[in-house]
Design an enzyme around this catalytic site. Structure first.
Site, short mmCIF file in Angstrom:
data_model
loop_
_atom_site.label_atom_id
_atom_site.label_comp_id
_atom_site.label_asym_id
_atom_site.label_seq_id
_atom_site.Cartn_x
_atom_site.Cartn_y
_atom_site.Cartn_z
N GLU A 186 0.82 -1.20 0.00
CA GLU A 186 0.00 0.00 0.00
C GLU A 186 0.86 1.26 0.00
O GLU A 186 1.94 1.28 0.57
CB GLU A 186 -0.93 -0.02 1.21
N CYS A 196 -1.11 5.93 9.76
CA CYS A 196 0.03 5.13 10.22
C CYS A 196 -0.38 3.79 10.81
O CYS A 196 -1.27 3.73 11.64
CB CYS A 196 0.76 5.85 11.34
N GLU A 237 10.03 -2.29 7.38
CA GLU A 237 11.06 -1.63 8.15
C GLU A 237 12.21 -1.27 7.19
O GLU A 237 12.94 -2.16 6.72
CB GLU A 237 11.53 -2.56 9.28
N CYS A 287 5.34 -5.50 15.69
CA CYS A 287 4.90 -4.55 16.72
C CYS A 287 3.41 -4.79 17.03
O CYS A 287 2.60 -4.99 16.12
CB CYS A 287 5.12 -3.12 16.26
N1 SAH Z 1 8.78 0.28 10.27
C1 SAH Z 1 9.01 1.65 10.38
C2 SAH Z 1 8.22 2.50 9.40
C3 SAH Z 1 6.81 2.08 9.13
S1 SAH Z 1 5.68 2.25 10.45
C4 SAH Z 1 8.76 2.12 11.80
O1 SAH Z 1 8.26 1.35 12.58
O2 SAH Z 1 9.12 3.25 12.10
C5 SAH Z 1 5.27 3.97 10.32
C6 SAH Z 1 4.87 4.63 11.61
O3 SAH Z 1 3.56 4.24 12.00
C7 SAH Z 1 5.77 4.28 12.77
O4 SAH Z 1 6.08 5.40 13.54
C8 SAH Z 1 4.89 3.31 13.54
O5 SAH Z 1 5.34 3.17 14.83
C9 SAH Z 1 3.55 3.96 13.38
N2 SAH Z 1 2.41 3.12 13.71
C10 SAH Z 1 2.27 1.81 13.51
N3 SAH Z 1 1.06 1.40 13.93
C11 SAH Z 1 0.42 2.48 14.40
C12 SAH Z 1 -0.89 2.70 14.95
N4 SAH Z 1 -1.76 1.73 15.09
N5 SAH Z 1 -1.21 3.96 15.30
C13 SAH Z 1 -0.34 4.98 15.13
N6 SAH Z 1 0.89 4.83 14.61
C14 SAH Z 1 1.27 3.59 14.26
FE1 SF4 Z 2 6.72 -2.22 13.66
FE2 SF4 Z 2 7.09 -0.43 11.69
FE3 SF4 Z 2 7.05 -3.06 11.16
FE4 SF4 Z 2 4.82 -1.84 11.86
S1 SF4 Z 2 5.99 -1.46 10.02
S2 SF4 Z 2 5.56 -3.85 12.61
S3 SF4 Z 2 5.58 -0.30 13.32
S4 SF4 Z 2 8.54 -1.99 12.44
#
Ligand code: SAH
Ligand code: SF4
Length: 358
Positions: free
Chosen positions: A96, A337, A164, A120
């Site tokens: 996406e 996000c 990531e 996460c």
């Molecule tokens: N993997 C990288 C980039 C993609 S995630 C990272 O983790 O930074 C992009 C952003 O969205 C990150 O800051 C992540 O922590 C946040 N994010 C993920 N799930 C979320 C949620 N449910 N609500 C708000 N932010 C979220």
């Molecule tokens: Fe964690 Fe970023 Fe991967 Fe989502 S995209 S699982 S926030 S590392």
């Protein structure tokens, strides 16, 4: 997509390879330069767009080469004007991408991997594991797709979609450089932002590069036990080491990283969490982005009350830590996000483990 997927993508050819190619087709050498300019400067995605090439040459090229441009499987438009796309690559894997317009600006949020191995707890992408990493061209193609759809110049790109970036470091760097290239899309380095969950070797490498790309770090808690629960994939990169690596980053680059902090009711919004966050940030060069957690289906985690988010902001600011509350875009279409995941379609043949060694 045009042509067969077994054909090589013309865009993967180097200048030397293009020169050799036009020579074997009996064409003068300057044709190679023309093709190169169409591909890399004008960013066209079909041979027909290469209007200064003879028809015969365009035909010859299209018989052996193709453009593996992604196919748009679905798209949705948000009330705020954001558009989310599900884009499929040549091998059937899809990701996406989001386009976010505002006044004269167009920001694009791209994916760096299909899925994510980090797992996460609050993130929709992390729930289904990693399918595969994307190539730099596939990252660039997401940006081009949005630019074409809006018919506007892209002014900034955030690497905050699925995946990531630092688990796919080499391709991510190549994509950043292509986006920044003055002969390409020429997006200023400061308008290119990479968000990492805190992979320390990646942050260290990122500190060494000359370009002024922007770094965002997903922090989400400054208490180790909470962070381990929320972000199990980065347990081994402890907060202590993360703090050190970020100090080194700011000293080396003079740049200010931003910390993403999605506020989760009763989990990372307590007074103890706030104290720890203040300690982590105080006296360092940083900018905190407080985000109200976006709801993720089937997750017990709920967003904090808006007043709680505001009180976090006040306390941090009182301690001299610059803090903003980030408005979520595209919330109504699940494009905000952490809400990006393949809703529309089950992926074919997931291949696990294509992360770079961490
Ligand atoms: N993997 C990288 C980039 C993609 S995630 C990272 O983790 O930074 C992009 C952003 O969205 C990150 O800051 C992540 O922590 C946040 N994010 C993920 N799930 C979320 C949620 N449910 N609500 C708000 N932010 C979220
Ligand atoms: Fe964690 Fe970023 Fe991967 Fe989502 S995209 S699982 S926030 S590392």
């Amino acid at each position: 997509m045009q042509g067969s997927t077994t054909h090589r993508d013309i865009r993967s050819l180097s200048v030397d390879e293009l020169t050799e190619l036009v020579r074997t087709l009996g064409q003068p050498a300057f044709r190679a330069k023309q093709v190169f300019e169409w591909i890399h400067q004008k960013q066209v995605t079909s041979f027909d767009d290469m209007t200064n090439l003879p028809k015969q040459l365009r035909l010859q090229l299209s018989e052996t080469y193709t453009f593996h441009v992604p196919t748009e499987l679905a798209s949705q438009v948000s009330r705020d004007g954001s558009r989310k796309y599900l884009l499929e690559f040549a091998d059937g894997v899809s990701v996406e991408t989001v386009g976010m317009p505002s006044r004269k600006k167009l920001a694009v949020c791209i994916s760096t991997q299909a899925g994510c191995a980090m797992g996460c707890a609050f993130c929709a992408t992390g729930m289904h594991g990693l399918t595969r990493s994307l190539t730099a061209q596939e990252m660039l193609d997401q940006v081009l797709h949005v630019a074409h759809d809006f018919n506007e110049r892209v002014t900034s790109v955030v690497f905050m979609g699925q995946g990531e970036p630092f688990a796919n470091y080499t391709e991510t760097m190549a994509a950043l450089r292509k986006l920044n290239d003055p002969d390409g899309l020429a997006i200023g380095a400061r308008h290119l932002t990479v968000s990492t969950c805190g992979i320390i070797p990646g942050i260290r490498r990122f500190s060494q590069i000359p370009e002024q790309f922007t770094l965002a770090v997903s922090l989400h808690s400054a208490i180790q036990t909470t962070r381990n629960q929320l972000m199990p994939g980065v347990k081994k990169f402890t907060l202590l080491r993360l703090h050190e690596a970020l100090q080194e980053y700011t000293e080396k680059t003079g740049r200010r990283p931003s910390y993403e902090y999605a506020m989760i009711d009763g989990v990372n919004d307590t007074n103890a969490e706030l104290d720890a966050l203040v300690d982590f940030c105080q006296g360092t060069l940083c900018h905190v982005n407080l985000i109200q957690l976006n709801n993720v289906a089937d997750s017990p985690l709920k967003p904090s009350a808006p007043e709680r988010v505001e009180s976090f902001q006040k306390r941090l600011q009182m301690h001299g830590v610059e803090t903003t509350i980030r408005a979520s875009r595209g919330n109504d279409i699940d494009a905000a996000c952490g809400q990006l995941k393949q809703r529309f379609r089950v992926l074919k043949d997931p291949v696990k483990g294509s992360n770079e060694e961490l």
